[in-house]
Design a protein around this motif. Sequence first.
Motif, short mmCIF file in Angstrom:
data_model
loop_
_atom_site.label_atom_id
_atom_site.label_comp_id
_atom_site.label_asym_id
_atom_site.label_seq_id
_atom_site.Cartn_x
_atom_site.Cartn_y
_atom_site.Cartn_z
N GLN A 214 3.17 8.74 -11.39
CA GLN A 214 4.41 8.96 -12.49
C GLN A 214 4.01 8.27 -13.92
O GLN A 214 4.29 8.89 -14.87
CB GLN A 214 5.76 8.05 -12.20
CG GLN A 214 6.73 8.02 -13.03
CD GLN A 214 7.31 9.21 -13.51
OE1 GLN A 214 7.18 10.22 -12.98
NE2 GLN A 214 7.92 9.35 -14.67
N MET B 45 1.11 9.13 1.08
CA MET B 45 2.42 9.44 0.79
C MET B 45 3.29 8.89 1.87
O MET B 45 4.74 8.96 1.73
CB MET B 45 2.85 10.71 0.41
CG MET B 45 2.55 11.70 1.50
SD MET B 45 0.85 11.80 2.12
CE MET B 45 0.03 12.63 0.80
N TRP C 192 7.86 11.29 -1.27
CA TRP C 192 7.47 11.53 -2.74
C TRP C 192 8.44 12.80 -3.32
O TRP C 192 8.53 12.77 -4.59
CB TRP C 192 5.93 12.04 -2.95
CG TRP C 192 5.05 10.74 -2.83
CD1 TRP C 192 5.45 9.38 -2.32
CD2 TRP C 192 3.78 10.74 -3.15
NE1 TRP C 192 4.32 8.67 -2.67
CE2 TRP C 192 3.30 9.27 -2.82
CE3 TRP C 192 2.62 11.64 -3.39
CZ2 TRP C 192 1.87 8.75 -3.01
CZ3 TRP C 192 1.50 11.26 -3.68
CH2 TRP C 192 1.02 9.60 -3.44
N TYR D 17 10.93 10.70 -4.47
CA TYR D 17 10.51 9.89 -5.58
C TYR D 17 10.55 10.61 -7.10
O TYR D 17 11.03 10.26 -8.04
CB TYR D 17 9.20 9.26 -5.41
CG TYR D 17 8.59 8.45 -6.58
CD1 TYR D 17 8.80 6.92 -6.04
CD2 TYR D 17 8.10 8.81 -7.51
CE1 TYR D 17 8.43 5.98 -7.21
CE2 TYR D 17 7.77 8.01 -8.41
CZ TYR D 17 7.91 6.50 -8.26
OH TYR D 17 7.64 5.66 -9.39
N ASP E 97 5.87 4.26 -2.34
CA ASP E 97 6.40 4.36 -3.59
C ASP E 97 5.68 3.75 -4.82
O ASP E 97 5.72 4.35 -5.85
CB ASP E 97 7.74 3.58 -3.38
CG ASP E 97 8.79 4.55 -3.00
OD1 ASP E 97 8.62 5.83 -2.70
OD2 ASP E 97 10.04 4.38 -2.92
N TYR F 147 5.86 15.56 2.32
CA TYR F 147 6.55 14.82 1.14
C TYR F 147 8.16 14.52 1.31
O TYR F 147 8.63 14.20 0.34
CB TYR F 147 6.38 15.71 0.13
CG TYR F 147 4.96 15.83 -0.37
CD1 TYR F 147 4.21 14.71 -0.80
CD2 TYR F 147 4.16 17.11 -0.19
CE1 TYR F 147 2.76 14.92 -1.18
CE2 TYR F 147 2.81 17.30 -0.36
CZ TYR F 147 2.17 16.20 -1.14
OH TYR F 147 0.97 16.26 -1.39
N ALA G 26 3.27 6.21 -5.81
CA ALA G 26 3.68 7.24 -6.65
C ALA G 26 3.97 6.85 -7.88
O ALA G 26 3.91 7.59 -8.98
CB ALA G 26 5.22 7.75 -5.95
#
Lengths: 342, 342
Positions: free
Chosen positions: B332, B319, B113, B116, B325, B103, B328
């Motif tokens: 999110q 990831m 991540w 992120y 992104d 990550y 991710a």
Amino acid sequence: MRQRVMRGISALVVASGLAGVAQAQPLTIERFGSFHVGGQEVEISGKPVIEYTPTVGGAPLRIDPNGTYMVGQMYAQFMVPQPVRGTVPLMLWHGAYLTGVTYETTPDGREGWQHYFLRRGWTTYVTDAVERGRSGAAMTPDIFGLAIHLPTSNPWERFRIGDGAGSHARGTVLEGNQFPTEPEQYRAFMRQVVARYLGTDEYVIAAYIALLERVGPSVVIAHSQGGAFAWQVAQRRPDLFRALVLVEPAGTGIAADAAKLKDVPTMLMYGDYVEGDPRWSVIRRNARRFADAVRAAGGTVDDVDLPARGIRGNSHMIMMDRNSDAVAGLIQEWLAARGLWR
Amino acid sequence: MRQRVMRGISALVVASGLAGVAQAQPLTIERFGSFHVGGQEVEISGKPVIEYTPTVGGAPLRIDPNGTYMVGQMYAQFMVPQPVRGTVPLMLWHGAYLTGVTYETTPDGREGWQHYFLRRGWTTYVTDAVERGRSGAAMTPDIFGLAIHLPTSNPWERFRIGDGAGSHARGTVLEGNQFPTEPEQYRAFMRQVVARYLGTDEYVIAAYIALLERVGPSVVIAHSQGGAFAWQVAQRRPDLFRALVLVEPAGTGIAADAAKLKDVPTMLMYGDYVEGDPRWSVIRRNARRFADAVRAAGGTVDDVDLPARGIRGNSHMIMMDRNSDAVAGLIQEWLAARGLWR
């Protein structure tokens, strides 16, 4: 005279770390992340297929270990603060049986030297030496040699925390010792311990060189086994070192090549209780003899004997001792005095 | 219908990540550091003393491996951003043969991540699972079982990067694959690989529980083997999970205990090429069957099939894929929609 007294460092700075730097302030990080350097592909062949039944589950597995493996790479985590005040990056290399966690926290939960130098504006690189931590693992003993594990009593008695053989069982420590020795603190330290291997020296040296080649000339702070590696790496590539800080190095460079270190300004530091320890007294004597050879070739090695400077109680794990920030302050001032920090 | 469509996520967000968050901005970190949790002392006795002569040097060593060892602990690195916007901490648990580095960076050198979610105000905890990375190493096979290493061809062919058996030797990839497959990129990934062991499941589960007990209720994002662990940990301690995001879990929880997950909102995500892969299609089928059992018990499992949502080319290492992104961003938005981010 073996011991050279450092000039220009006030007692106040030693006692308090750098004045005016508040430890509790948030950090502004320009960027952070990690990468691996070095390593090579190694072919494994002729090994028998492994038949294995895991304890839980019960379905037998057939594992063919033959193939090509990536081994000998090294993990580096970087953090770039804002603003940057170190003129070059600062690397933190750990010792045997340990990982970069050495510099990331202390057994009593304070900030480590990674934080100390980051907070003062140094771009830091914290590594896990080849074979350890996030750097990977190779077949043992086929590639990396024999795996050695560290029993819980060993550092207590060998790292000048307890008062000699049997002290771990007794629970006794050297008088005035600064290492955090509450049971949960010592356990926190032992949780950081990883295995080491007996056939990895050349992999480790190659990876440190690869790291310096990627990052460029740097200040290197190296501890214990990492100190011995750092001296040897600096002998091979002195051009990549702006300064070398050896914290209780457990070995030396190659004596015949001492002259290669003449342009690498070096600090050599040991803590307390060294003369009373049969092993550490010999290790330091060898390091000082090697430092003499570097000086004889025109090099600079500043010998810092902490108790002689009034800083008492330091174990082998100086960066984890309760006065770790005060000792970091010595290093910071020395680097600043050499024009490496503005 | 196995696949449930997530509501309230616009195509724009999926494509670009969260609008208005500039990736290149410096980070304000309130504090960061690490600690180890869990572990136990194990006594080793009755083993012969080892006589060993290192390759370099030549002086024989006598090593007595008997003694007490600390094993089964787990490393966690935390970062607290400023300001904090996640209502609880967010944990990132990696998969087999890997560490928290999963990550921390991508093979093509982008932010991971960890960044992120940190950049969006989540306090992050990145762990190295027991036995791996900075968590330590125990004697093998005595304590941790057999050590297994991953040859370089294996992830290429097994993680849906290459187009099946022999693709690594051919250097061919699945059409449209998003994993960074330039030679130096794939090498960067293989450098992250560590050994795994075949007898550590209960140690791993115990350490994750110890971590959650220390940190408190959290969001857990778990990948591959880590996903199977996360489901099992959540079944034992559902009170410590505010949400569970399973990224290509390689296994499931205990079917008979599915009802224990009824209060743990869960996202189940797989990437592309799954149906064409004999192994991953079975794994996903099992995971969906398990998710059905959780739903039947009143739980919520949102099934995210990335290609069905127009996000194509994802390997098992989502990831690290070039569109990491964007994916991710899906997570999110899902967490925000559940009231876990403000």
